[in-house]
Structure formats: structure tokens, C-alpha cells
Design an enzyme around this catalytic site. Structure first.
Site, short mmCIF file in Angstrom:
data_model
loop_
_atom_site.label_atom_id
_atom_site.label_comp_id
_atom_site.label_asym_id
_atom_site.label_seq_id
_atom_site.Cartn_x
_atom_site.Cartn_y
_atom_site.Cartn_z
N ARG A 239 31.29 21.58 6.05
CA ARG A 239 31.22 20.16 5.74
C ARG A 239 31.94 19.33 6.82
O ARG A 239 32.61 19.89 7.68
CB ARG A 239 31.79 19.93 4.35
CG ARG A 239 30.91 20.58 3.27
CD ARG A 239 31.60 20.64 1.94
NE ARG A 239 32.15 19.36 1.57
CZ ARG A 239 33.11 19.18 0.66
NH1 ARG A 239 33.63 20.22 0.05
NH2 ARG A 239 33.56 17.97 0.39
N ARG B 28 52.21 38.80 -7.11
CA ARG B 28 51.36 39.52 -8.07
C ARG B 28 52.12 39.88 -9.34
O ARG B 28 53.33 40.16 -9.29
CB ARG B 28 50.94 40.81 -7.41
CG ARG B 28 49.50 41.03 -7.35
CD ARG B 28 49.26 42.28 -6.56
NE ARG B 28 49.09 42.02 -5.15
CZ ARG B 28 49.34 42.95 -4.22
NH1 ARG B 28 49.79 44.13 -4.54
NH2 ARG B 28 49.13 42.66 -2.97
N ARG C 163 0.81 -1.22 0.00
CA ARG C 163 0.00 0.00 0.00
C ARG C 163 0.85 1.28 0.00
O ARG C 163 0.33 2.37 -0.20
CB ARG C 163 -0.95 -0.02 1.22
CG ARG C 163 -2.08 -1.01 1.07
CD ARG C 163 -2.74 -1.32 2.41
NE ARG C 163 -1.97 -2.27 3.20
CZ ARG C 163 -2.31 -2.71 4.41
NH1 ARG C 163 -3.41 -2.27 4.98
NH2 ARG C 163 -1.54 -3.57 5.06
C1 UD1 Z 1 -1.83 -6.32 10.89
C2 UD1 Z 1 -2.78 -7.25 11.65
C3 UD1 Z 1 -4.03 -6.48 12.01
C4 UD1 Z 1 -3.64 -5.28 12.86
C5 UD1 Z 1 -2.60 -4.41 12.16
C6 UD1 Z 1 -2.06 -3.40 13.15
C7 UD1 Z 1 -2.42 -9.53 10.79
C8 UD1 Z 1 -2.91 -10.58 9.91
N1 UD1 Z 1 -3.12 -8.39 10.83
O1 UD1 Z 1 -2.45 -5.93 9.69
O2 UD1 Z 1 -4.92 -7.31 12.76
O3 UD1 Z 1 -4.81 -4.54 13.17
O4 UD1 Z 1 -1.49 -5.19 11.71
O5 UD1 Z 1 -1.13 -2.52 12.56
O6 UD1 Z 1 -1.43 -9.73 11.47
N2 UD1 Z 1 5.06 -8.89 7.70
C9 UD1 Z 1 6.06 -9.83 7.56
N3 UD1 Z 1 5.82 -10.91 6.77
C10 UD1 Z 1 4.65 -11.12 6.14
C11 UD1 Z 1 3.64 -10.14 6.29
C12 UD1 Z 1 3.86 -9.05 7.09
O7 UD1 Z 1 7.15 -9.71 8.12
O8 UD1 Z 1 4.52 -12.15 5.45
C13 UD1 Z 1 5.33 -7.71 8.55
C14 UD1 Z 1 5.27 -6.42 7.76
O9 UD1 Z 1 6.57 -6.07 7.29
C15 UD1 Z 1 4.76 -5.43 8.80
C16 UD1 Z 1 3.96 -6.27 9.78
O10 UD1 Z 1 4.33 -7.62 9.53
O11 UD1 Z 1 5.81 -4.78 9.48
C17 UD1 Z 1 2.45 -6.12 9.63
O12 UD1 Z 1 2.07 -6.44 8.30
P1 UD1 Z 1 0.96 -5.62 7.52
O13 UD1 Z 1 0.83 -6.21 6.18
O14 UD1 Z 1 1.19 -4.18 7.63
O15 UD1 Z 1 -0.34 -6.02 8.37
P2 UD1 Z 1 -1.67 -5.13 8.51
O16 UD1 Z 1 -2.48 -5.31 7.30
O17 UD1 Z 1 -1.34 -3.78 8.94
MG MG Z 2 0.40 -2.75 8.96
#
Ligand code: UD1
Ligand code: MG
Length: 497
Positions: A341, A448, A19
Site C-alpha cells: 500500500r 510466551r 447517449r
Molecule cells: C458534434 C457536431 C457534429 C460533429 C460531432 C463530432 C454540433 C452541432 N455537431 O455533434 O457536427 O460531427 O460533434 O464529434 O456541433 N457541449 C457543450 N454544451 C452544449 C452541447 C454540447 O459544452 O450545449 C459539448 C459536449 O460536452 C461535447 C461537445 O460539446 O463535449 C460535443 O457535443 P455532442 O452533443 O457530443 O455533439 P455531437 O452530437 O457529437
Molecule cells: Mg459528440
């Protein structure tokens, strides 16, 4: 008192962050001049966890490098090669915890404002309740994008439903999942094996762990948090910009409480590691980044950019000045339009004026270079005056060389100092001099070209020009004419000598 169970932590930072619409992994985007991934790690540091796993995936090497200097005793990098969801990410950390028994905090790398006290409160509640799994919850007025907390008839949390998978009724729930959990390691890792990708995104959701634990009869506890700002996650550029603005307002607010004046707080940018002394006045459009330290009673007129700068007390930084990796002594006056710098070290009362650039330059107390000057790779003693247009010629195309200028030296305007070269104490360098050899203390050096005066030259030249204009257009002359003219001049010169 029994010794508390060891504390571990897992930080999830493998996702790309679709996103964000970016080629850069989300946790590498900067907030307050630091990558997002640093925030959860820095929040963990005061709790001194015995072990931390950072789950990396997208741009793993860069994320690893961004986390490298976090102050954590035992931080292990875990690769999640394919991003199959937050539950899968935690499962990838299982091997890093194979020999660990204790309580494991789980944090998301995109929730940067979490404070150490909040992490402590969660761990304390978890231990006080002797819980298997404790999750933080928070009520947002508009919980868009967050997983919703579903509670059973007895009020206990039974599961989390992601917004995409929620029914219309479930979406009206305002209690949301901020993404912070504390789980007993003995419960966490075996249960992760039971996650299934039966959801809208086809991922292994960490949030499904709650239902699995509840169904297995584990003690699931929820701790309701109240500081909404702390739990805002960053998923879009808009959210990042809003958090940057709120962080900025918080930081400037803090320094105002400490006695700093901001003429226009909305346009001041002060990084989280910056320190500012009291009664310092910061004008509009001032950016202070990195480990910048500003003393007391300073004035920054406006439009300044300072990174890792150390500025003494009562320094006046005039309009449009850039200072990077430099130290400035008390009572100095810098700018307008100056550029300092890295490696610049100015003693007290130094004046650097407009269009002066310094690099690896050490200047003694009271020394002045007020106009159009480059001082690179040099040492200048105290009370020396560097005239307008002075240049240290420090680079010969192969290597950098140093210039040494003593105390109370007068460097005339338009001087070039061809390094390596030195000018002794109290010496005078005449204006327009190219200094190529060392100058002894107390000497005058001038290189000079002798001045030549031709009386009445302008009047004769004007008369010639006027005559040429009134004369009829000349026929095109032979192409060799200018050459003959130059030859005649040379002949005359030879006769004279
Ligand atoms: C997640 C939660 C949601 C919560 C929200 C809060 C889940 C399924 N959902 O959603 O309930 O309300 O966070 O902010 O957990 N990441 C990985 N590996 C992956 C996927 C994600 O390391 O395979 C990491 C991402 O880098 C990120 C974090 O996990 O830092 C959260 O992932 P993101 O996709 O942002 O989850 P949300 O949709 O925000
Ligand atoms: Mg998130």
C-alpha cells in the site's frame, strides 16, 4: 518575420452526454484511466496557447477538478448553466476572450484522440491561407452520427448539416465534421450572435457558423484529415469501449516495440503514463495504471494491479499482487498474493511473500517477510527476517504509531509489535511474543506462556468419552452442577498453592 497572432483555445465540456445513459457527465468517463476532458487539454499543452477556456456545465465542479492540473498557462473555467448547444457553449466563452485578439482553436471534449501535431497543422494551414475560419474534415466509410460537409459548385465548404437535419441525399455524403475548428476571434464572437435554434434539436449549433461565415464572404477553408481514429467522438458506451480497446492495443504495441514481452497483450492494461523497461515480461491480466514505472528485466507473472508503483530492475512480481503508491528496489521478489500500500519503500533484494501487507513501511536491503504478515508504519533495517504471522499493531483506536526494527533482526513467527516500539540491531524475538517495550540490540525477548505437559491426557479423555457414550442416557442434572464443578476445581487449586 511578423510575430504570429496569439493562439487561444476553447474546449467544450458542458454537455451531459445523454447517449451515455449515465448520471456522470460524459467528459468525466474514463479512457485509459483518465477522464475524457483531460485529452483535448493535454493535446493543446504542447502548442502553449496564450489562453484556454474550458466550458463546463453538468457537474461543473468535478469537471473543473479533473482539468485542474492540465499544463496550460492560462485556463479559464466558463460556466454554461443551460446546455443550449455547441454554438451557445462557445458564446459563453466570449467574456473570457473579451481582451483577446488572435486565432481560436475550438475542440470538443468528447473527441479524445486528437494529437498536438494535428492541431498545429490546422493552425498552420489557417495562417498560411490567411483564413477567417478553417475547419477539419474527414471521410468516414460510415459517417453515422457526424455532421456532413456540404460543398458548393467551386468545391468550397458552404455549410455543415447535422445528421438529424440532413436530407437523404445529404446523408450519403461521407465527408464529415470531426469537430475541430480554427477561427479568427474578430470573426468568431460577432457571428455567434447570429446563430438560430432552427433545427431538429432546437439548439444553437456551432456548425451553423460555417454557413454564416461563408455567406458573409469570409474566407472559409477546410483541411482534410486522414487519421480516422484520431477523430472518433465518444457518444455511447460502445464507442468508449471500442476506443479503450484501440488505445490499449496501441499502448501495448508501443511497449512491444520498446522491447517488452506481453504473454497475452489482449489482457494487459497499460495506462498512457506508464513506463516499462526492456526485457520485462508481463503475464496475463496485468493492470498498470497511473504513473507506474517498471524497470528492465522484470517479470510480472500475472493477475497484478499496480497503480503509481515504482519498480526497480529485475524485480519478480509473482501471481496476484497489488501494489499502490509503493517503491520497490532492484532484484526484489514480491508475492504471490502480496499487497503493498502507499508509502511502502523497499530497498533492493527484499522478499515479501504470500498474504503480506505493507503500508508506510520502509524495508532495508535483503529483508524478508515471507508469510502472513502486516507491516504498517514501520522502518525495518537490512537483512532482517520477519517470521510468519508477524503484526505491527500500529493503531490504538486513536492514533497510528511507528515500529522500528533494526538490522539483522530475527522476528519469530506470530509476533505482535505493539507500537510505538523498537527492536535493536541483531535482536531475537521469540515466536509468539507480544513486544510491548523496546528491545535492546543483541537481546532475546520472549513473552510466551510457559509450556505445560500433561502425560497421558489424550488416552484418559478418550476413555471418558467412550464411557459416556455406552452409559444409559443420564437424567437431566440440576442446573447448578457446572457451577459446583468449577468451584471444586478452584478449591483444589487453592489447596495446591
Ligand atoms: C458534434 C457536431 C457534429 C460533429 C460531432 C463530432 C454540433 C452541432 N455537431 O455533434 O457536427 O460531427 O460533434 O464529434 O456541433 N457541449 C457543450 N454544451 C452544449 C452541447 C454540447 O459544452 O450545449 C459539448 C459536449 O460536452 C461535447 C461537445 O460539446 O463535449 C460535443 O457535443 P455532442 O452533443 O457530443 O455533439 P455531437 O452530437 O457529437
Ligand atoms: Mg459528440
Amino acid at each position: 518575420m511578423p510575430t504570429p497572432r496569439p493562439l487561444g483555445a476553447i474546449v467544450l465540456a458542458a454537455g451531459l452526454g445523454t447517449r451515455m445513459r449515465s448520471d456522470r457527465a460524459k467528459v468525466l468517463h474514463q479512457l485509459g484511466g483518465r477522464p475524457l476532458v483531460r485529452y483535448p487539454l493535454d493535446a493543446l499543452a504542447p502548442l502553449a496557447p496564450a489562453r484556454v477556456a474550458l466550458v463546463v456545465g453538468h457537474q461543473a465542479d468535478t469537471v473543473r477538478a479533473a482539468a485542474a492540473d492540465a499544463e496550460l498557462a492560462d485556463i479559464r473555467m466558463v460556466l454554461q448553466a443551460e446546455q443550449r448547444g455547441t454554438g451557445h457553449a462557445v458564446a459563453c466563452a466570449a467574456t473570457a476572450f473579451a481582451d483577446f485578439t488572435g486565432d481560436v482553436l475550438i475542440l470538443y471534449g468528447d473527441v479524445p484522440r486528437i494529437r498536438p501535431d494535428t492541431l498545429r497543422a490546422l493552425v498552420d494551414a489557417h495562417r498560411a491561407d490567411d483564413a477567417d475560419l478553417t475547419l477539419a474534415t474527414i471521410c468516414f466509410a460510415v459517417p453515422t452520427g457526424y455532421g456532413r460537409i456540404i460543398r458548393g459548385a467551386d468545391g468550397g465548404v458552404t455549410r455543415i448539416v447535422e445528421e438529424r437535419d440532413a436530407t437523404a441525399a445529404e446523408r450519403t455524403v461521407t465527408e464529415a465534421n470531426p469537430g475541430l475548428y480554427c477561427v479568427r476571434s474578430e470573426v468568431l464572437f460577432p457571428l455567434l450572435g447570429e446563430l438560430r435554434p432552427d433545427n431538429a434539436q432546437g439548439e444553437l449549433y456551432l456548425t451553423d457558423l460555417i454557413a454564416l461565415a461563408a455567406r458573409a464572404g469570409r474566407r472559409v477553408r477546410a483541411l482534410r484529415m486522414d487519421r480516422i481514429d484520431e477523430f472518433a467522438g465518444i457518444n455511447t458506451r460502445g464507442e468508449l469501449a471500442r476506443m479503450e480497446a484501440s488505445l490499449k492495443a496501441e499502448v501495448t504495441g508501443h511497449w512491444m516495440e520498446e522491447g517488452v514481452t506481453f504473454e497475452d497483450p489482449a489482457t494487459a492494461y497499460v495506462g498512457p503514463e506508464v513506463v516499462i523497461g526492456r526485457d520485462t515480461v508481463i503475464g496475463p491480466n496485468v493492470v498498470l495504471r497511473g504513473r507506474t514505472r517498471i524497470g528492465a528485466g522484470c517479470r510480472l507473472d500475472g493477475t497484478a494491479y499496480l497503480v503509481d508503483a515504482t519498480v526497480g530492475d529485475r524485480v519478480h512480481v509473482r501471481f496476484a499482487t497489488v501494489i499502490e503508491g509503493a517503491e520497490i528496489g532492484a532484484d526484489a521478489v514480491i508475492g504471490p498474493f502480496a499487497r503493498l500500500r502507499p508509502g511502502t519503500r523497499l530497498a533492493e533484494r527484499v522478499h515479501l511473500g504470500n498474504f503480506v501487507e505493507t503500508k508506510q513501511a520502509v524495508l532495508g536491503a535483503g529483508t524478508k517477510a515471507n508469510h502472513l504478515t502486516y507491516l504498517g508504519d514501520c522502518e525495518v533495517g537490512p537483512d532482517t527476517n520477519v517470521g510468519a504471522g508477524t503484526i505491527t499493531c500500529n493503531y490504538d483506536g486513536f492514533a497510528k504509531h511507528r515500529t522500528r526494527i533494526g538490522e539483522r533482526v530475527q522476528i519469530g513467527s506470530d509476533t505482535q509489535l505493539v507500537a510505538p516500539v523498537s527492536v535493536g540491531d541483531d535482536a531475537y524475538v521469540g515466536a509468539g511474543t507480544t513486544v510491548t517495550r523496546d528491545v535492546a540490540a543483541g537481546a532475546l525477548v520472549v513473552s510466551r506462556v510457559p509450556q505445560r505437559t500433561v502425560p497421558g491426557w489424550v488416552a484418559r479423555r478418550r476413555a471418558q468419552a467412550a464411557a459416556a457414550q455406552s452409559a444409559p442416557p443420564a437424567k437431566p442434572g440440576p442446573v447448578t452442577k457446572p457451577v459446583r464443578k468449577r468451584a471444586a476445581v478452584k478449591r483444589r487449586a487453592r489447596r495446591r498453592s
